[in-house]
Design a protein around this motif. Structure first.
Motif, PDB file in Angstrom:
ATOM      1  N   GLY A  67      -7.017   6.118   7.775  1.00 37.74           N
ATOM      2  CA  GLY A  67      -6.119   5.502   6.803  1.00 37.74           C
ATOM      3  C   GLY A  67      -4.780   5.219   7.447  1.00 37.74           C
ATOM      4  N   HIS A  68      -4.251   4.019   7.227  1.00 36.93           N
ATOM      5  CA  HIS A  68      -3.001   3.610   7.856  1.00 36.93           C
ATOM      6  C   HIS A  68      -2.156   2.840   6.849  1.00 36.93           C
ATOM      7  N   ILE A  69      -0.932   2.567   7.210  1.00 34.60           N
ATOM      8  CA  ILE A  69      -0.058   1.774   6.349  1.00 34.60           C
ATOM      9  C   ILE A  69      -0.669   0.384   6.186  1.00 34.60           C
ATOM     10  N   PRO A  70      -0.760  -0.109   4.953  1.00 32.64           N
ATOM     11  CA  PRO A  70      -1.407  -1.413   4.723  1.00 32.64           C
ATOM     12  C   PRO A  70      -0.840  -2.513   5.618  1.00 32.64           C
ATOM     13  N   GLY A  71      -1.741  -3.246   6.259  1.00 36.72           N
ATOM     14  CA  GLY A  71      -1.342  -4.353   7.125  1.00 36.72           C
ATOM     15  C   GLY A  71      -1.081  -3.963   8.566  1.00 36.72           C
ATOM     16  N   ALA A  72      -1.089  -2.670   8.860  1.00 37.84           N
ATOM     17  CA  ALA A  72      -0.791  -2.219  10.227  1.00 37.84           C
ATOM     18  C   ALA A  72      -1.974  -2.472  11.155  1.00 37.84           C
ATOM     19  N   VAL A  73      -1.661  -2.858  12.372  1.00 37.94           N
ATOM     20  CA  VAL A  73      -2.681  -2.939  13.425  1.00 37.94           C
ATOM     21  C   VAL A  73      -2.517  -1.715  14.318  1.00 37.94           C
ATOM     22  N   ASN A  74      -3.541  -1.429  15.092  1.00 36.44           N
ATOM     23  CA  ASN A  74      -3.562  -0.203  15.887  1.00 36.44           C
ATOM     24  C   ASN A  74      -3.409  -0.490  17.372  1.00 36.44           C
ATOM     25  N   LYS A  83       5.979  11.401   7.380  1.00 34.46           N
ATOM     26  CA  LYS A  83       6.838  11.223   6.197  1.00 34.46           C
ATOM     27  C   LYS A  83       6.170  10.293   5.186  1.00 34.46           C
ATOM     28  N   TRP A  84       5.548   9.228   5.669  1.00 29.33           N
ATOM     29  CA  TRP A  84       4.845   8.290   4.780  1.00 29.33           C
ATOM     30  C   TRP A  84       3.760   9.028   3.998  1.00 29.33           C
ATOM     31  N   GLU A  85       2.984   9.852   4.694  1.00 30.29           N
ATOM     32  CA  GLU A  85       1.906  10.596   4.044  1.00 30.29           C
ATOM     33  C   GLU A  85       2.452  11.665   3.111  1.00 30.29           C
ATOM     34  N   ALA A  86       3.492  12.373   3.528  1.00 32.96           N
ATOM     35  CA  ALA A  86       4.066  13.445   2.712  1.00 32.96           C
ATOM     36  C   ALA A  86       4.585  12.921   1.384  1.00 32.96           C
ATOM     37  N   GLU A  87       5.020  11.668   1.382  1.00 29.52           N
ATOM     38  CA  GLU A  87       5.538  11.065   0.156  1.00 29.52           C
ATOM     39  C   GLU A  87       4.433  10.442  -0.696  1.00 29.52           C
ATOM     40  N   GLY A  88       3.189  10.575  -0.240  1.00 29.39           N
ATOM     41  CA  GLY A  88       2.063  10.080  -1.020  1.00 29.39           C
ATOM     42  C   GLY A  88       1.975   8.572  -1.103  1.00 29.39           C
ATOM     43  N   ARG A  89       2.459   7.894  -0.106  1.00 26.12           N
ATOM     44  CA  ARG A  89       2.445   6.432  -0.126  1.00 26.12           C
ATOM     45  C   ARG A  89       1.065   5.907   0.274  1.00 26.12           C
ATOM     46  N   GLN A  90       0.837   4.647  -0.053  1.00 27.79           N
ATOM     47  CA  GLN A  90      -0.487   4.038   0.093  1.00 27.79           C
ATOM     48  C   GLN A  90      -0.971   3.996   1.541  1.00 27.79           C
ATOM     49  N   LEU A  91      -2.257   4.298   1.723  1.00 27.99           N
ATOM     50  CA  LEU A  91      -2.924   4.161   3.012  1.00 27.99           C
ATOM     51  C   LEU A  91      -4.135   3.262   2.831  1.00 27.99           C
ATOM     52  N   ASP A  92      -4.491   2.544   3.880  1.00 27.32           N
ATOM     53  CA  ASP A  92      -5.608   1.603   3.834  1.00 27.32           C
ATOM     54  C   ASP A  92      -6.528   1.888   5.019  1.00 27.32           C
TER      55      ASP A  92
END
Length: 308
Positions: free
Chosen positions: A60-67, A138-147
Motif C-alpha cells: 500500500g502506498h500514497i495514491p498515485g505514487a510510483v516506486n 507519519k502518513w500511515e500513523a495519521e490513517g491517511r489513504q493507501l493504494d
C-alpha cells in the motif's frame, strides 16, 4: 505603553517574522501530509516512493505514487556509482516527471532513502523536488489513504542535466579534510558506537568495513538529532542549535557521511536544504573509507582489525 513594553513587543514581532520566514524557507523543500493529501490530484504533482523494506510499496502506498528501488533504480548496475544521466532521465520520464512538475519524495526508515533520492535529483539539477515531512510513517500513523494499485502515469518530458560533481564528495576530498589539507568540516551521522569504533555497523546489515572508527576530525551528530518524535524535521532554529553545539555553523564547507550514504543524505538535506549551508554528501561513506588502504582512522574503542 512603556519603552520596555514596546521593546518586548518589537522582539515578539521580530521572532514571529523569523518563524514565518523560516516556515516559508522550509516549504521550498518540505511538504506536510495535509498539503500532499490536498494536492494528490494535481496533475503537476508527481509522487515517488523510495523505501528500503521489500514489498512495502506493493502492500500500500500514497495514491498515485510510483516506486523507485534505491539499490537498482538510483544506482549504476555495473560500477559503484549513482545512476547515469541517461538512465536517471529515462527513469524520471517513465515516472511521469515533467520539466514543470513538483516532485514529492517519501519513504520508510525516516525518509533515509527518499533523502538519498533527493540528493540524486540535486546532483542532476532537477528543480522543485521536496520531501514529505515525516515520510511514510507519519502518513500511515495519521490513517491517511493507501493504494495497492501500481501507478502507470503518462510519460514525462523532464530534461536531466549533467551530474554536478561539486555537489558530491569523494574519497580524496574526505582524505584531504582528514589530513587537514582542506578547510572542510566532516559530520559523521552514525550512532556513537559506530563513531567510536565499538561496532562496525548497525546490527543485521551486510555492508561492512574491515576497520571501525571514524575519519579524523569528524564530529558525531547522529541523524536522529535532526528530527522530532514524529519523524518530521526540527525547525531551522532548532537545527542550527544542534549543529552549532559541535562547531557546525555554515561558515565552512561541510561533508556528511555514514555507512553507505543514505543516513548522511538525511543530514545533508537538513544542513543544505533547510539551513542553506554548503554541504556535500559522501556516498562512499564508511564502507569505502573503512576499507581503504593508507587512510587515517580514529578508533576510541580500541578495535583495530575485524573487531579484535
Amino acid at each position: 505603553m512603556t519603552i520596555k513594553t514596546l521593546f518586548g513587543a518589537g522582539l515578539l514581532a521580530a521572532a514571529t517574522l523569523l518563524h514565518t520566514l523560516t516556515a516559508q524557507a522550509a516549504s521550498d523543500y518540505l511538504v506536510s501530509t495535509d498539503w500532499l493529501e490536498k494536492n494528490l490530484k494535481d496533475p503537476k504533482v508527481r509522487i515517488i516512493e523510495v523505501s528500503v523494506v521489500p514489498g512495502v510499496y506493493e502492500r500500500g502506498h500514497i495514491p498515485g505514487a510510483v516506486n523507485f528501488a534505491w539499490h537498482s533504480d538510483l544506482v549504476d548496475p555495473v560500477r559503484r556509482d549513482i545512476a547515469s544521466q541517461e538512465a536517471f532521465q529515462q527513469l524520471l520520464r517513465k515516472a511521469g516527471v515533467n520539466d514543470d512538475s513538483t516532485t514529492i519524495l517519501y519513504g520508510d526508515n525516516n525518509n533515509w532513502f527518499a533523502a538519498w533520492g533527493a540528493w540524486v535529483f540535486d546532483v542532476y539539477g532537477v528543480d522543485n523536488v521536496k520531501l514529505l515531512d515525516g515520510g511514510r510513517a507519519k502518513w500511515e500513523a495519521e490513517g491517511r489513504q493507501l493504494d495497492s494499485r501500481t501507478s502507470t502515469p503518462k510519460a514525462g518530458n523532464v530534461t536531466v542535466k549533467a551530474a554536478n560533481k561539486e555537489l558530491r564528495a569523494f574519497l580524496p576530498n574526505v582524505l584531504a579534510a582528514a589530513e587537514k589539507r582542506s578547510d572542510v568540516q566532516l559530520v559523521d551521522i552514525r550512532s556513537p558506537d559506530e563513531y567510536n569504533g565499538k561496532v562496525f555497523a548497525p546490527q543485521g546489515v551486510q555492508e561492512l568495513a574491515v576497520r571501525a572508527g571514524h575519519v579524523p576530525g569528524a564530529v558525531n551528530v547522529p541523524w536522529g538529532q535532526a528530527v522530532a518524535a514524529d519523524g518530521t524535521f526540527k525547525s531551522a532554529e532548532e537545527l542550527k542549535k544542534v549543529y552549532a553545539a559541535v562547531g557546525i555553523d555554515g561558515s565552512k564547507p561541510i561533508i556528511t557521511y555514514c555507512r553507505i550514504g543514505e543516513r548522511s543524505s538525511h543530514t545533508w538535506f537538513a544542513l543544505k536544504k533547510i539551513l542553506g549551508y554548503d554541504v556535500r554528501n559522501y556516498d562512499g561513506s564508511w564502507t569505502e573509507y573503512g576499507n581503504a588502504v593508507g587512510v587515517p582512522v580514529v578508533n576510541l574503542a580500541g578495535t583495530v582489525w575485524g573487531g579484535k
